[in-house]
Scaffold this active site. Sequence first.
Site: not given
Ligand code: NAP
Length: 249
Positions: A144, A158
Amino acid sequence: MAGKVIVVTGGSRGIGAATAKLAARQGYAVCVNYVSNRDAAEAVADEIRKAGGRAITVAGDVAKEEDILRLFATVDKELGPVTALVNNAGILDHQSRLDGMSAERINRVLIANITGSLLCAREAVKRMSTRHGGRGGAIVNLSSMAAKLGGPGEYVDYAASKGAIDAFTIGLAKEVAAEGIRVNAVRPGLIYTDIHASGGEAGRVDRLKDAVPMKRGGTAEEVANAILWLLSDESSYATGTFIDVSGGR
Ligand code: NAP
């Protein structure tokens, strides 16, 4: 590569779901892992199957080693040896200063984000490494921009977990470079997904987007494009490196 098999942790929503769908379009058989949202995972898999692709869903918490072992064993049995891993599952908690955080919260974030990614990579390496009789493969970790910016006032726990992902990406890349495995990472910036609601501010991207040089948030699909490029042969000489998908932030 014939028989391309990808595991996307947290493939049910957000960046993981976009990655799973794009991977299927590029010929991967896809394992959509999720922790609790079965309907969302099934919807991703259904969409892939309707388009003629191959997908399975596997529930499993990346914070639990036994779940990770079961996840990879299921993929072995149902799809064949994994050739690509996207360590995408990641969590954050409500926005808070460090002086308001409990040890329980900090450990929960670090275990899911760091230990979960390390253990999934371990299981992938056991299957991909030529040292273990594998055919090679590629791993992409979700870091991130928080690893560089630090998440002050919101979630330094985080951000610290993503700093660990950066170090782990560099180290593992060197460890397995001669064994047919490339390890890279993407650093998304402000991306429109549900994760911001998990932090207590669903509208966070819109609040902060004017400070982004491109003056907008990003989409999950824009991050997925970078992930799939790093997994592909197009990036065959890149390992231990990073793509910031952050609009210049
Ligand atoms: P999100 O929309 O919150 O989705 C999270 C996903 O991870 C969901 O599919 C959830 O499953 C799953 N998950 C959560 N905890 C889990 C666990 N303990 N075991 C297995 N699966 C788990 O997240 P996102 O924004 O797409 O983020 C994805 C990645 O990108 C993360 O690593 C995040 O840190 C990184 N990231 C995101 C952003 C941003 O702005 N969005 C920025 C930088 C980095 P369920 O559907 O079953 O809950």
